[in-house]
Design a protein around this motif. Structure first.
Motif, PDB file in Angstrom:
ATOM      1  N   ALA A  67      11.942  -5.115   1.551  1.00  0.00           N
ATOM      2  CA  ALA A  67      11.434  -3.988   0.776  1.00  0.00           C
ATOM      3  C   ALA A  67      11.254  -2.773   1.680  1.00  0.00           C
ATOM      4  O   ALA A  67      11.517  -1.633   1.270  1.00  0.00           O
ATOM      5  CB  ALA A  67      10.106  -4.374   0.123  1.00  0.00           C
ATOM      6  N   ASP A  68      10.796  -3.006   2.914  1.00  0.00           N
ATOM      7  CA  ASP A  68      10.601  -1.902   3.854  1.00  0.00           C
ATOM      8  C   ASP A  68      11.913  -1.157   4.110  1.00  0.00           C
ATOM      9  O   ASP A  68      11.948   0.075   4.138  1.00  0.00           O
ATOM     10  CB  ASP A  68      10.048  -2.431   5.186  1.00  0.00           C
ATOM     11  N   GLU A  69      12.989  -1.913   4.295  1.00  0.00           N
ATOM     12  CA  GLU A  69      14.286  -1.290   4.559  1.00  0.00           C
ATOM     13  C   GLU A  69      14.763  -0.478   3.362  1.00  0.00           C
ATOM     14  O   GLU A  69      15.298   0.630   3.516  1.00  0.00           O
ATOM     15  CB  GLU A  69      15.322  -2.363   4.901  1.00  0.00           C
ATOM     16  N   LEU A  70      14.564  -1.025   2.164  1.00  0.00           N
ATOM     17  CA  LEU A  70      14.992  -0.316   0.963  1.00  0.00           C
ATOM     18  C   LEU A  70      14.225   0.990   0.790  1.00  0.00           C
ATOM     19  O   LEU A  70      14.818   2.035   0.494  1.00  0.00           O
ATOM     20  CB  LEU A  70      14.785  -1.205  -0.263  1.00  0.00           C
ATOM     21  N   VAL A  71      12.915   0.947   0.990  1.00  0.00           N
ATOM     22  CA  VAL A  71      12.106   2.153   0.839  1.00  0.00           C
ATOM     23  C   VAL A  71      12.465   3.172   1.914  1.00  0.00           C
ATOM     24  O   VAL A  71      12.618   4.368   1.628  1.00  0.00           O
ATOM     25  CB  VAL A  71      10.599   1.811   0.877  1.00  0.00           C
ATOM     26  N   SER A 109       0.823  -1.204   0.000  1.00  0.00           N
ATOM     27  CA  SER A 109       0.000   0.000   0.000  1.00  0.00           C
ATOM     28  C   SER A 109       0.861   1.260   0.000  1.00  0.00           C
ATOM     29  O   SER A 109       0.537   2.252  -0.666  1.00  0.00           O
ATOM     30  CB  SER A 109      -0.931  -0.002   1.219  1.00  0.00           C
ATOM     31  N   ARG A 110       1.941   1.227   0.738  1.00  0.00           N
ATOM     32  CA  ARG A 110       2.853   2.377   0.766  1.00  0.00           C
ATOM     33  C   ARG A 110       3.382   2.687  -0.628  1.00  0.00           C
ATOM     34  O   ARG A 110       3.634   3.843  -0.981  1.00  0.00           O
ATOM     35  CB  ARG A 110       4.022   2.088   1.718  1.00  0.00           C
ATOM     36  N   LEU A 111       3.543   1.643  -1.429  1.00  0.00           N
ATOM     37  CA  LEU A 111       4.050   1.779  -2.793  1.00  0.00           C
ATOM     38  C   LEU A 111       2.943   2.008  -3.818  1.00  0.00           C
ATOM     39  O   LEU A 111       3.200   2.073  -5.017  1.00  0.00           O
ATOM     40  CB  LEU A 111       4.837   0.527  -3.166  1.00  0.00           C
ATOM     41  N   GLY A 112       1.704   2.125  -3.335  1.00  0.00           N
ATOM     42  CA  GLY A 112       0.584   2.344  -4.244  1.00  0.00           C
ATOM     43  C   GLY A 112       0.172   1.100  -4.997  1.00  0.00           C
ATOM     44  O   GLY A 112      -0.410   1.179  -6.079  1.00  0.00           O
ATOM     45  N   ILE A 113       0.475  -0.068  -4.427  1.00  0.00           N
ATOM     46  CA  ILE A 113       0.193  -1.340  -5.094  1.00  0.00           C
ATOM     47  C   ILE A 113      -0.952  -2.058  -4.380  1.00  0.00           C
ATOM     48  O   ILE A 113      -0.904  -2.261  -3.168  1.00  0.00           O
ATOM     49  CB  ILE A 113       1.443  -2.240  -5.117  1.00  0.00           C
ATOM     50  N   HIS A 114      -1.957  -2.438  -5.145  1.00  0.00           N
ATOM     51  CA  HIS A 114      -3.140  -3.089  -4.578  1.00  0.00           C
ATOM     52  C   HIS A 114      -3.558  -4.262  -5.468  1.00  0.00           C
ATOM     53  O   HIS A 114      -3.391  -4.222  -6.688  1.00  0.00           O
ATOM     54  CB  HIS A 114      -4.291  -2.094  -4.435  1.00  0.00           C
ATOM     55  N   HIS A 115      -4.102  -5.285  -4.844  1.00  0.00           N
ATOM     56  CA  HIS A 115      -4.587  -6.464  -5.569  1.00  0.00           C
ATOM     57  C   HIS A 115      -6.099  -6.534  -5.481  1.00  0.00           C
ATOM     58  O   HIS A 115      -6.691  -6.188  -4.449  1.00  0.00           O
ATOM     59  CB  HIS A 115      -3.980  -7.745  -4.987  1.00  0.00           C
ATOM     60  N   ASP A 116      -6.718  -6.994  -6.562  1.00  0.00           N
ATOM     61  CA  ASP A 116      -8.170  -7.144  -6.585  1.00  0.00           C
ATOM     62  C   ASP A 116      -8.615  -8.426  -5.894  1.00  0.00           C
ATOM     63  O   ASP A 116      -9.714  -8.494  -5.340  1.00  0.00           O
ATOM     64  CB  ASP A 116      -8.682  -7.167  -8.033  1.00  0.00           C
ATOM     65  N   LYS A 117      -7.765  -9.436  -5.919  1.00  0.00           N
ATOM     66  CA  LYS A 117      -8.176 -10.733  -5.366  1.00  0.00           C
ATOM     67  C   LYS A 117      -6.960 -11.483  -4.820  1.00  0.00           C
ATOM     68  O   LYS A 117      -5.903 -11.530  -5.456  1.00  0.00           O
ATOM     69  CB  LYS A 117      -8.854 -11.573  -6.459  1.00  0.00           C
ATOM     70  N   PHE A 118      -7.119 -12.041  -3.617  1.00  0.00           N
ATOM     71  CA  PHE A 118      -6.112 -12.917  -3.032  1.00  0.00           C
ATOM     72  C   PHE A 118      -6.634 -14.346  -3.135  1.00  0.00           C
ATOM     73  O   PHE A 118      -7.648 -14.688  -2.528  1.00  0.00           O
ATOM     74  CB  PHE A 118      -5.841 -12.534  -1.573  1.00  0.00           C
ATOM     75  N   VAL A 135       9.462   6.963  -2.462  1.00  0.00           N
ATOM     76  CA  VAL A 135       8.630   5.857  -2.948  1.00  0.00           C
ATOM     77  C   VAL A 135       8.630   5.839  -4.480  1.00  0.00           C
ATOM     78  O   VAL A 135       8.772   4.783  -5.109  1.00  0.00           O
ATOM     79  CB  VAL A 135       7.192   5.988  -2.405  1.00  0.00           C
ATOM     80  N   SER A 136       8.497   7.019  -5.081  1.00  0.00           N
ATOM     81  CA  SER A 136       8.496   7.112  -6.550  1.00  0.00           C
ATOM     82  C   SER A 136       9.833   6.683  -7.124  1.00  0.00           C
ATOM     83  O   SER A 136       9.895   6.012  -8.163  1.00  0.00           O
ATOM     84  CB  SER A 136       8.179   8.553  -6.984  1.00  0.00           C
ATOM     85  N   ALA A 137      10.917   7.061  -6.432  1.00  0.00           N
ATOM     86  CA  ALA A 137      12.259   6.715  -6.900  1.00  0.00           C
ATOM     87  C   ALA A 137      12.478   5.208  -6.904  1.00  0.00           C
ATOM     88  O   ALA A 137      13.083   4.658  -7.829  1.00  0.00           O
ATOM     89  CB  ALA A 137      13.308   7.399  -6.025  1.00  0.00           C
TER      90      ALA A 137
END
Length: 553
Positions: free
Chosen positions: A372-376, A238-247, A408-410
């Protein structure tokens, strides 16, 4: 609009070929040197063998026979190529009158299932998962904009041994504090070490068997463990603006009998064999030497069996695109072969190579990985440091807010700009490049344009200009290419094409900004309209790439 110009040029070549009684398959490219026109075709090189003449002579013979009309201002021969030049007086007026927020959006197309991320629920996303998620999300955005009915899936491996080890660990240690996915990783790493040291793998197998049998306690434990870890993974995405329609939980295909059905069909296919109670499928016909194991000797199904059942269901929904890592190349081949044996179509695969940091890679199993959290977090912090250098005196809260959007954009842009088939090293100096190739460069162009428009209230915009400077022409042409870029990126399934276009467009705007005064100039109305067109297109490009739009940097 550029597509219309291309079509007119192609029609001119085909009409000329018909008159001359020759067959051609014209290929057009955009010259990098302006004096060679706006479109160039190598058709004369194709004709050299047929006409038994050098391409230069053929081009000089054919070019004068093409009469410029419509969006074509001139046609010239140069070094064996036929070059077409835009009639900018007509072109720019049509372009600026056609631009709108839906500019470049495609007509309605069929349904496409895009599966990406799909990391095991045994810890946080690492930077390999991050590359997968960014490529998949950006591609889904592009396909949706191109007109496809896109549904984004996350396939949850809740039946693997990794999930069983987490359940085993939760029974023994409880749940430590911290972000849910990181807490889960602590359990998984500790459990894996203890299981290996004490030879307790049979206990994990027993837990997994009970879950496959849908015993109430086991089901509750697995679902709780998976959902808990997934909470943390969703926060990162979510922080990266990424969302899924179905799990999509793989266990559903065990529960509804799909896996059993697939196993039975494969066992009767003529490709099956038994070894020590295990069911194996011979794939040598498909060029795969390694047998595909479907069922273990203890009777439990393997991931590939459940994945075959999953894809049998998924392919019934529409076309499918899987974004997978390079470590899944063999599985993708096995899956494709297995589906063919079952008489089913296979999904498209986008296989991305590995990503690393300059100091090395990562491994969840051994407990040494870069999340990923550490990288961001690190990228956002470096962005904040850059802002402090560039904007001394800015309120810290405002600076940190901008740093979050830039960081985040970078991360997203630096990942997606590299084609999936190429391995990459994530470098912060490239990701946070304000001057040339990073997301901040794209954001800075947009912020500059927005600042001009904020000062242009009341200016009457004009869609025409009798003369255009070189940088105005460059900007107009680059803007007009957007619909073609969308289609190219969607058709080729390469999100990196859109990233390259973002840089091209930003460069074109920066050059225009430096060479052409906008406010207070003799061409103020026209140039303000051009800046507004830039913010419209650049805004769409940034949305497709997941880059935050900033009004100041």
């Amino acid at each position: 609009m550029f597509g219309k110009f291309r079509r007119e040029a192609e029609e001119k070549i085909l009409a000329l070929a018909e008159r001359e009684g020759i067959l051609v398959d014209p290929v057009f490219t955009i010259p990098t040197v302006p004096r060679f026109g706006d479109l160039s075709t190598n058709v004369c090189f194709q004709l050299a063998k047929t006409l038994k003449k050098p391409p230069v002579e053929i081009a000089e013979m054919l070019a004068p026979k093409i009469k410029p009309t419509g969006l074509i201002a001139d046609v010239q021969a140069a070094a064996g190529y036929i070059n077409f030049y835009i009639n900018y007086t007509v072109f720019v007026k049509e372009f600026l009158e056609s631009i709108g927020h839906d500019f470049g959006r495609g007509e309605k197309k069929e349904k496409v299932i895009v599966e990406h991320t799909s990391a095991n629920p045994d810890g946080p996303l690492h930077i390999g998962h991050l590359r997968n998620a960014v490529i998949g999300d950006t591609l889904a955005r592009i396909l949706r904009f191109a007109g496809f009915d896109v549904e984004v899936h996350y396939y949850l491996n809740d039946m693997g041994k990794q999930a069983a080890k987490v359940v085993w660990g939760r029974r023994r240690y409880g749940t430590p504090e911290g972000k849910a996915d990181h807490a889960t990783a602590k359990i998984y790493i500790r459990a894996t070490s203890e299981i290996e040291e004490q030879g307790l793998d049979f206990e994990v197998s027993e837990i997994l068997t009970r879950y496959e049998a849908r015993e109430t306690k086991a089901v509750a434990e697995f679902e709780e463990a998976v959902e808990y870890c997934l909470t943390g993974i969703k926060q990162t995405l979510s922080r990266l603006g990424i969302h899924h329609d179905k799990f999509v939980w793989e266990s559903r295909f065990v529960l509804d009998g799909s896996v059993e059905s697939v196993i039975e069909r494969l066992s009767k296919s003529g490709f099956a064999k038994r070894e020590e109670g295990a069911l194996l499928i011979d794939l040598t016909k498909y060029g795969i030497e390694k047998d595909m194991v479907i069922v273990r000797g203890d009777g439990t199904s393997l991931y590939i069996a459940r994945d075959l059942a999953h894809h049998a269901w998924k392919m019934s929904l529409g076309r499918a695109v899987n974004v997978w890592g390079a470590d899944h190349k063999l599985v993708s081949m096995q899956l494709t072969a297995g589906l063919d044996i079952l008489g089913l179509p296979a999904p498209e695969f986008i296989i991305h190579e590995f990503i690393s940091l300059p100091q090395g890679g990562m491994s969840t199993r051994k407990g040494v990985f870069i999340s990923a959290d550490e990288l961001v977090d690190e990228t956002v912090e470096k962005a904040f440091e850059e802002i402090e250098l560039r904007r001394t005196g800015m309120d810290e809260t405002d600076a940190r807010g901008i740093a979050e959007d830039i960081g985040v954009s970078a991360v997203r842009f630096n990942i997606v700009r590299i084609a999936p088939e190429k391995s990459m090293v994530f470098k912060w100096d490239e990701a946070l490049d304000f001057e040339r190739q990073g997301a901040p460069f794209v954001q800075y162009a947009f912020a500059r344009a927005k600042k001009i428009l904020s000062k242009a209230e009341g200016v009457e915009k004009a869609t025409a200009s009798e003369t255009l400077g070189d940088e105005e022409k460059r900007l107009v042409k680059t803007l007009s290419r957007f619909p073609e870029v969308v289609n190219d990126a969607a058709d080729s399934r390469k999100a990196s094409i859109m990233a390259g276009y973002a840089i091209d467009l930003s460069n074109a705007f920066h050059s225009f900004y430096m060479s052409a005064k906008v406010l207070g100039s003799e061409k103020e109305g026209f140039r303000v309209a051009l800046v507004e067109a830039f913010t419209t297109v650049q805004g769409s490009v940034m949305d497709l790439l997941g880059i935050k739009q900033l009004s100041e940097m």
